[in-house]
Enzyme design. Structure first.
Site, PDB file in Angstrom:
ATOM      1  CE  LYS A  88      -3.686   2.013   2.918  1.00  0.00           C
ATOM      2  NZ  LYS A  88      -4.456   1.809   4.167  1.00  0.00           N
ATOM      3  CB  SER A 163      -7.805   3.655   3.189  1.00  0.00           C
ATOM      4  OG  SER A 163      -6.928   3.035   4.100  1.00  0.00           O
ATOM      5  CB  SER A 187      -7.798   0.655   6.048  1.00  0.00           C
ATOM      6  OG  SER A 187      -8.492   1.847   5.892  1.00  0.00           O
TER       7      SER A 187
HETATM    8  N1  GLN Z   1     -12.501   4.072   6.833  1.00  0.00           N
HETATM    9  C1  GLN Z   1     -11.834   4.409   8.055  1.00  0.00           C
HETATM   10  C2  GLN Z   1     -11.371   5.842   8.029  1.00  0.00           C
HETATM   11  O1  GLN Z   1     -11.584   6.489   7.044  1.00  0.00           O
HETATM   12  C3  GLN Z   1     -10.705   3.472   8.292  1.00  0.00           C
HETATM   13  C4  GLN Z   1      -9.477   3.837   7.548  1.00  0.00           C
HETATM   14  C5  GLN Z   1      -8.309   3.019   7.932  1.00  0.00           C
HETATM   15  O2  GLN Z   1      -8.428   1.985   8.598  1.00  0.00           O
HETATM   16  N2  GLN Z   1      -7.147   3.502   7.540  1.00  0.00           N
HETATM   17  O3  GLN Z   1     -10.829   6.327   8.966  1.00  0.00           O
END
Ligand code: GLN
Length: 484
Positions: A88, A163, A187
């Site tokens: 990532k 994400s 994420s």
């Molecule tokens: N969707 C969550 C956020 O926007 C989780 C994102 C993540 O785990 N990096 O914070």
């Protein structure tokens, strides 16, 4: 020589190699690392419309493969020889670009590798490229990437989740054996669920965060995407453990997770009434979850409903705290130290302002502003301190259940993959994390494993949570449930 480059298989499903398939092929001499890399590069090219990768390290991967094939012939290759990994775009890899899916880090190259990545390299994993994600890991659909969204291979009008969407799709579509993502509030688990792969968030502090672009530092965890639980266990085994570069990382010994996958006991499983009866839970996802619960009961495990009346507080607590942490963490991107600097500046202040205005996307700016607000002197106690107290209550309530039960199980997500553009309202988007943030708030490990598909062929995820540092137990149970 030419013969070696012929893809070993050509049917769609047979190129979804697990690492044990690869090891078998290497052992039988039906595969070489060079074969494997060529196959993945070909798939990456064929499926470039999915936009899983931001950059592919073609030549380097080929060269690494050649070297590792050589090492194999001398018997000196590491444990991950033949494993091809995508990372990532929040993980540093020495000499390579890393941008957190953001314009603000344009042109930035890392001077060192994240500890987790270095440990994979030390065992001869091949890093094939960096993968698309929501900007600074903020989002649940990968639509917040400055480079455009990633598409779900199960339906290209659908998001892959986020994400770490690019990382999930890369595994889903056979572009690499595994991906390494980060999970702050879901994420890894949420995109894994949307793409039908295995996604793990380890215990907070199990894996060093050195070299991970920070979002919410008291939540951030590095975790793998794989086809099998076995591969997830192997990757954690290699990445986890003490690291001098991260003083928050646990010094606990790392168990040999891959040796502890056998499962033949009866366990106590709790499911949370408030999740299964939730209005936001899609009917088909609910049915699939109930099916799994029934399977567990029929197999002789204890399966009980437990009350979790604090569920409505998980999202506000998570978002408030992570925005506060993000507002502080992202202050370093100011146009002075890294990457992008606005050309429209005339003094220091305008340089900061313009760089940050032009460099960050909408969602990141929203969170920096809200995070700054909740940390401001007049509102600190009303919001930040209160959310910290709430975090304690939520963590205690979760861990109290885990004192009585081996596992908490729940759907990984309220719905299957939604349409691109469907959640334009940020609050609606935040609801996608309803079932994943609890484990993040409590710091406990959680995994999403595939649980079939809905009537439209979209993957459904099943989430399993257990107590701190019980990943061995989590892997064994997931392996039993998934059968691989
Ligand atoms: N969707 C969550 C956020 O926007 C989780 C994102 C993540 O785990 N990096 O914070």
């Amino acid at each position: 020589m030419r013969k070696d480059l012929t893809p070993p298989v050509n049917s769609q499903s047979s190129v979804l190699w697990s690492f044990s398939d690869i090891q078998q092929g290497l052992k039988d001499h039906t595969l070489t690392c060079q074969h494997i890399v060529e196959q993945y590069l070909q798939t990456i090219r064929q499926k470039s419309h999915l936009h899983a990768f931001l950059e592919v390290y073609e030549d380097e991967a080929r060269q690494q493969a050649q070297e590792i094939d050589k090492k194999r012939s001398f018997g000196t290759a590491g444990r991950l020889a033949g494993m091809v990994v995508g990372i990532k775009d929040v993980l540093c890899y020495q000499g390579h670009g890393v941008q957190g899916g953001s314009r603000i880090l344009e042109g930035f190259h890392s001077k060192f590798s994240a500890t987790a990545i270095q440990r994979l390299l030390d065992q001869d994993a091949i890093i094939i490229g960096r993968q698309n994600c929501d900007e600074f890991a903020m989002g649940s659909s990968t639509e917040n990437s400055a480079f455009g969204p990633t598409l779900n291979a199960a339906g290209i009008s659908r998001v892959p989740g986020g994400s770490s969407g690019g990382s999930a799709v890369a595994v889903q579509a056979g572009m690499c054996t595994a991906s390494i993502g980060s999970d702050t509030g879901g994420s890894v688990r949420q995109p894994a669920a949307f793409c039908g792969v295995v996604g793990l968030k380890p215990t907070y502090s199990r894996v060093s965060r050195h070299g991970l672009l920070a979002y919410g530092s008291s939540f951030d965890c590095i975790g793998p995407f794989t086809h099998t639980v076995e591969d997830s266990a192997l990757l954690l085994e290699i990445m986890a453990g003490a690291d001098d570069f991260d003083s928050t990382v646990s010094r606990r010994e790392v168990p040999a997770y891959t040796k502890a996958l056998a499962f033949d006991q009866k366990v106590k499983v709790a499911y949370l009434k408030e999740t299964i009866d939730n209005d936001g839970l899609n009917k088909e996802v609910k049915d699939k979850t109930v099916e799994k619960l029934n399977f567990l009961k029929a197999a002789g495990h204890t399966v009980e409903a437990v009350d979790f009346p604090l569920l409505p507080y998980v999202l506000p607590t998570y978002y408030l705290l992570t925005m506060a942490e993000a507002s502080s963490n992202l202050s370093r991107y100011d146009g002075v130290k890294y990457g992008f600097r606005s050309s429209q500046t005339h003094d220091l202040l305008s340089m900061y302002k313009k760089t940050r205005t032009e460099g960050f996307g909408e969602e990141v700016k929203r969170r920096i502003m809200l995070g700054t607000f909740v940390l401001s002197a007049s509102y600190y106690d009303a919001y930040y301190t209160k959310a910290q107290k709430m975090r304690r209550l939520l963590a205690d309530a979760t861990r109290n259940i885990l004192k009585e039960y081996d596992f908490i199980v729940l759907p990984a997500t309220p719905t299957t993959a939604f349409q691109l553009g469907e959640h334009a309202d940020p609050l609606e988007m935040y609801l996608a994390d309803l079932f994943t943030v609890q484990a993040s708030i409590a710091g406990v490990p959680a995994i999403s494993i595939p649980n079939g598909e809905d009537s439209q062929g979209l993957p459904v995820g099943f989430q399993i949570i257990t107590d701190l540092f019980q990943e061995d137990k989590l892997f064994a149970f997931s392996h039993y449930l998934l059968g691989k």
